[in-house]
Write a protein that holds these residues in place. Sequence first.
Motif, PDB file in Angstrom:
ATOM      1  N   ARG A 824       0.814  -1.358   0.004  1.00 27.12           N
ATOM      2  CA  ARG A 824       0.042   0.103   0.083  1.00 27.12           C
ATOM      3  C   ARG A 824       0.854   1.137   0.000  1.00 27.12           C
ATOM      4  NH1 ARG A 824      -5.243  -0.613   1.605  1.00 27.12           N
ATOM      5  NH2 ARG A 824      -5.753  -3.051   1.920  1.00 27.12           N
ATOM      6  N   PHE A 825       1.919   1.121   0.475  1.00 25.81           N
ATOM      7  CA  PHE A 825       2.758   2.370   0.915  1.00 25.81           C
ATOM      8  C   PHE A 825       3.002   3.145  -0.376  1.00 25.81           C
ATOM      9  CE2 PHE A 825       5.876   4.395   4.157  1.00 25.81           C
ATOM     10  CZ  PHE A 825       4.601   4.970   4.537  1.00 25.81           C
ATOM     11  N   PRO A 826       3.333   2.589  -1.749  1.00 27.82           N
ATOM     12  CA  PRO A 826       3.503   3.161  -2.791  1.00 27.82           C
ATOM     13  C   PRO A 826       2.412   4.149  -2.984  1.00 27.82           C
ATOM     14  CG  PRO A 826       4.146   0.969  -2.979  1.00 27.82           C
ATOM     15  CD  PRO A 826       3.481   1.139  -1.544  1.00 27.82           C
ATOM     16  N   GLU A 827       0.888   3.660  -3.048  1.00 27.80           N
ATOM     17  CA  GLU A 827       0.002   4.637  -3.428  1.00 27.80           C
ATOM     18  C   GLU A 827      -0.138   5.732  -2.359  1.00 27.80           C
ATOM     19  OE1 GLU A 827      -3.640   2.417  -3.767  1.00 27.80           O
ATOM     20  OE2 GLU A 827      -2.508   0.686  -4.739  1.00 27.80           O
ATOM     21  N   THR A 828      -0.133   5.043  -1.116  1.00 30.30           N
ATOM     22  CA  THR A 828      -0.463   6.212  -0.036  1.00 30.30           C
ATOM     23  C   THR A 828       0.912   7.057  -0.086  1.00 30.30           C
ATOM     24  OG1 THR A 828      -0.978   4.139   1.326  1.00 30.30           O
ATOM     25  CG2 THR A 828      -0.885   6.256   2.610  1.00 30.30           C
ATOM     26  N   VAL A 886      -6.416   7.483   4.928  1.00 30.66           N
ATOM     27  CA  VAL A 886      -7.669   7.347   4.906  1.00 30.66           C
ATOM     28  C   VAL A 886      -8.304   7.483   3.333  1.00 30.66           C
ATOM     29  CG1 VAL A 886     -10.109   8.725   5.591  1.00 30.66           C
ATOM     30  CG2 VAL A 886      -7.962   8.380   7.016  1.00 30.66           C
ATOM     31  N   LYS A 887      -7.564   8.271   2.760  1.00 27.71           N
ATOM     32  CA  LYS A 887      -8.021   8.448   1.268  1.00 27.71           C
ATOM     33  C   LYS A 887      -7.743   7.258   0.611  1.00 27.71           C
ATOM     34  CE  LYS A 887      -6.984  10.552  -3.155  1.00 27.71           C
ATOM     35  NZ  LYS A 887      -6.384  10.167  -3.832  1.00 27.71           N
ATOM     36  N   ASN A 888      -6.560   6.523   0.892  1.00 30.35           N
ATOM     37  CA  ASN A 888      -6.260   5.367   0.108  1.00 30.35           C
ATOM     38  C   ASN A 888      -7.478   4.204   0.571  1.00 30.35           C
ATOM     39  OD1 ASN A 888      -4.216   5.619  -2.031  1.00 30.35           O
ATOM     40  ND2 ASN A 888      -3.516   6.613  -0.184  1.00 30.35           N
ATOM     41  N   ALA A 889      -7.954   4.253   1.914  1.00 28.73           N
ATOM     42  CA  ALA A 889      -8.562   3.314   2.483  1.00 28.73           C
ATOM     43  C   ALA A 889     -10.211   3.271   1.898  1.00 28.73           C
ATOM     44  CB  ALA A 889      -8.675   3.473   3.928  1.00 28.73           C
TER      45      ALA A 889
END
Lengths: 948, 413
Positions: A824-828, A886-889
């Motif tokens: 996930r980190f890359p997107e976040t 939060v946005k990515n979630a």
Amino acid sequence: MKIKSIEIYGFGKWIDKKFVNLEQTQLFYGENEAGKTTLMSFIHSILFGFPTKQSSDLRYEPKISSKYGGKLVIEDDRYGEVSIERVKGKSNGKVTVVLPNGQIGSDKLLEKLVYGMDKTTYQALFSFDLFGLQKIQRMNKAKLNRYFLSVGSLGNEQLLKLADKFQLEAGKLYKQTGRVPDINKKISEVQNKRQQLRIAKGKNDQYTQIYFEKENYEQEAKEVRETRTKNESHLEQLSRLAANWSYFSEIIAIQEDIRKTSIKNMPQDSLFQLNHLNQSIDQYKTKIMQEKERSKQALEKSHLTKSQSLFIEQKEEIQRILSTIDSTKAILQEKDFLEREVKKEMEQILRNKLQLHLTIGQQIPTAQTAEQKKEYQKLYQSILAVECALQEAIEKKTFLAYQENSLSEQIDKIESDIWTNHLFQEVKKKYEQSGNSQHDLGQSRLTKEKSSDIKVIRFKVGLIGVLGAFLAVFGFISTSQLGFFLALSGVTMIGLAGLLYSKKKHVKIVNEDKSTNTYADYIKQIELRKQWRTQLAEIDQVIMESKEILETIEKNTNEKKELINKLNQIIIENGYPENTTIESLVHKEDPFDSLRERVRAVEEKEELLNQLVKQLVQWKKQVQFLESVLILDWEHYPSIIEGMTKFYQESLSNEQKFLSIQNEEESRQKEMKKIIYEQRNFEQQRMTLFQSVEAKNEEDFRKKFILFDEWKRKKARLKLLEQQVSEDIKLLEQFRDKEDLVKQMDKVKKSIELHKVSEETLMNKRIKNELALKELEKGGEYSVLLQEYANLKSELQELVDMWSTHKVAAELIERAMTHARKNRFPETLQDTTKYFELLTKGQYKQVLIKEEKIEVQRRDGSLFDVLELSQSTAEQLYVALRFAFVKNATDIVKLPIMIDDGFVNFDQSRRVQMIELIKQISKTTQVFYFTFDQQYLTKFRKDQIEML
Amino acid sequence: MVQFIHGADLHLDSPFIGLKSMPEFVWQAIYRSTFEALSKLVDIAIEKEVDFVCLVGDIYDSDDRSVKAQAFFRNEMERLNEKKIPVYLSHGNHDYIGNQGLHLAMPENVIIFGEIPETHWLTTKQNEKIAVTGFSYTKRWITERKIVDYPKKYDEADYQIGMLHGFSEGLESEHGKYAPFTLRELKNKQYDYWALGHIHKRQQLAAHPLIIYPGNTQGRNSKETGPKGCELVTLTDTNEQNEFFSTATIYWEKIEISIKGSVNLDDVYTSIQQEILDKKNMSNNLFISINLKDSEALLDGVRKKISQGELLEALQQIVQEDNFIWIYRIELVAEERENEQYSQLFPEEWQKALIELEEEGYFNEVTNSFFDYTELSDLLDSRDSLYRKNIIERAKNQVKSLLTVEGSDESEN
């Protein structure tokens, strides 16, 4: 999810409150205590349930309204407009979800609407407050990186915190070098226990050692015992020898003995023979003795008594006397008859005597002579004359006494009325004045006379009394009939005198005092005095006459006495009975004639009697020689006769018996002679027996027999001994003497003792070992240790499991984080960079991840470790990371973000940037911003603001 | 007809695993239990007047047999000796005869098998010839197939009994796979009975002939539940039958109690007491582990008290009695309702982590910091897959439960 409206029925301070047309970005403004937190709680409660009563969270149950709860209307991507109502109900409250199509659901549906999120997680991810930022301030540099990583990859630091907590717990449980942590402690406990157990196990080896020792002891003991047993049997043999030693020597002695003695053989029954002979002899001896005794007894029986011998001697004389018995009996009868006659006569005489007033012993008076008769006649006449005179005098005396009495009475009567001289004289003086001395004189004389009269009488009476007394005494002293008479008359006189005296005493003179004397009285007195004097004179005359008469009486009485004395003299002299009166002497015939006749007849009979007695005495003298043998009353003839007769008969029968005994004795003597002969015969035989063994006498014979017997016994003994010792004889010969043998025995004994001691020692040792083995076999301690060890191991296992669990849990989180980071980190990171740039107003261009580290690149291109960032920049990075997450979630979870004055400490420019960021975020996610900061009011549109 | 007792795995003087402190009389019951089990077995043999007794391995719990255990065993064998009952004894992996330690001499009725399978003969009172074949372990690990060395049934034997302490292939077992064999191999020997040992769980592997693991005589830890005792075997020309006799004085049991609706400690205590009461009146002592389920309504404080052992402590206040019940563990079972938020947030990552950790390498890596540094690792459970699974399950539950706890540690520092 977008919350479109909020309707509160009752929640804390909010009652019937509605918030409608809520914007994508909604600002809730209010002062402190305005109800911001309550409102936030309300939203939480509707979505995730009311806090339970046990929860630490406030429940906000309204105090005023009974209604609790409210409704949210939301816009959901999946369902459209949905209303969620929660009111008071079981545990977390009753939920009603109404979908646009009218479908009504409950908890399950709500869970779907909130993407299965719970309150804690929701708060962790979607709520922003001061604390998250404050944490960054407190965080040390090392942790910060991980913190940011966590926030970046998991949206929140909470899991990270959890991982840290697990690590910490694990660290508390175990440290490689520590001693305090539980596992370390437990390890050392286990090790200690293991050591103990090893020591306990060592006891097994000990057991083996003891066991072998025990076996050795047993073996040794066995050997010792064997040796001892051998010695014991040897000793036994020696003992037997020792015991037999005496036999051995005895054998030799006996052999020697037998060799020395020469004994003539004796028939086996010789002793028996002897005894038999002796017995027979003894029997005969006894018989002789018995016969002798019997003859002695017979002799004694035939012994003559004195009476018997006397009888035999005087048999003829006795027979002769016996023939006289009948005549003697006749004499005896006659004698008795005469005696009775005499006695009867004598009694008659006696009776007659008494009838004739003679005493028993008195001689019968002889017959009266004529002379005597004349004399008696004369005396009789004299007595009659005296008695006549006396009678006359007595009669006169009685008459005089009467006279005297009547006169005396009269005088007494007058005297009672007469005044006393004195009174009379006074009265006389009064009436005559002239002294009438006559009166006085008379009076005095009279008094004198009277007193002298009394005196005379007294004298007379006293005389009679004295005389009476004299007579009485005399009468009592004399024992004759006369004496008795005298005494009687004496007593009478005393009585008379007493009577007279008492009578005289009654004479009294009455003096009466008369105070009132009349003249008449005086005259009368004179008269009375005259009478009195006359009377007195009369009485004096009577007394004189009485005196004379008394003298006459006395004279006659004396005369009579003399006559009677004479009579008495006659009675005594002639032996007449005492009561013989003169009349009887004069008038009656001689009363003693018949009596005299009877006495003569008696005397004749007595003469005859005497003759008979003489005959009897004569006879008795003949019998007298039997006195010594006949015991009877020799004074009594009939018993003598009876005794004689009896004696004769008895003696005759005794004579018969005596003769028969004599015959018996003769035959006995013959028998005895025979017996004595027999006895001699046996004695002869015995003698022969003695001679046969050359014995002088019985003693010698017996001695010889004993010797022979002994010799026989010795021979038998020898045989026996020889049998017993036979097997040991050779052994016995090994020893010089007994001492040698004893020495050998002592040696063996000592050896046995030694063996015994050592065996005992070995046995004791063995027992000790056995006990030790038993003790080890119980082995309680080992079991305990084993179980304790097992328990410690269990405990250790448990601790280790716990430790492993903590470790694994921490690792799980870390690993999940690592993977999340990678995924996930890359997107976040892109969003983070974007937000971070916005917040820092473009100061930082890039957020990178490098080797598990977060780095930021400044506008000038230089890279910074998060550790190098300033506090405020770090806070900005945190916010950027969280918002980015939060946005990515949102592709998974779309829930509104709640910010509770999260950025109050941001400075003005940063706050502006923050609001900008919020606006950007709200494009994808609804944002509720709760604040008391007025500045914000200007930054939002009016419709975006709710004033609380 | 021949009749005999078949017992195995006496594990004399074996400690109980998984216990902590307890009252003296409970200790005593534990100490005595393995011994009493043997006594019971002997009692049965004497009472039934059996022809002989088979004891198939693991008489003692450890190779260095305690003197106490040996002495006790010898005395019990002496009892059988007095009744002229022979005992066929083989040693197992626990009490193998290779060690140098002390061996007490046994009475003459005890026949001990040697290292190589051998046959002993016995003529019964009924004049039947019995062959008993077996072997003893001389070391702890015997991996070769000893069954191969067993002879086929002898023609002259009326009955032949095989004694084998080993692992029947195909069974799930925690026990070491020693002296393995297959049922086919056993059956091929054409014996009349197979007296097996080693597996503690009683089980009959075949009916014709009877092939039986009698199980151990006394359960020694929470896993050894179920019937514990020995078999009375009766073989006739036409029939074969076995009868089980319980010998254990202590039974282990796990029970699950629903405390649905219980709120406070009192409710829970009462529910447990009720359950225990129902368990009473049995002929032996009970060691019970309790899982409490349906604990939703329970107050947090109560939950804490239960997990901190206060409830257990209260329940362990028991008086000494003939058949007591000892509760040695109480646990709250995790709720089925799981909070999957995080795994929902990153289910793949979470799942991946779980799978990774189950692998021995990863797991060991995490836990080596202890296991590599302690000398005692051999005393602990090995980190096998079962163990790993178990630990991971616990870890997972812990993470979940901690995350669920409201207001969880905010003030950590």
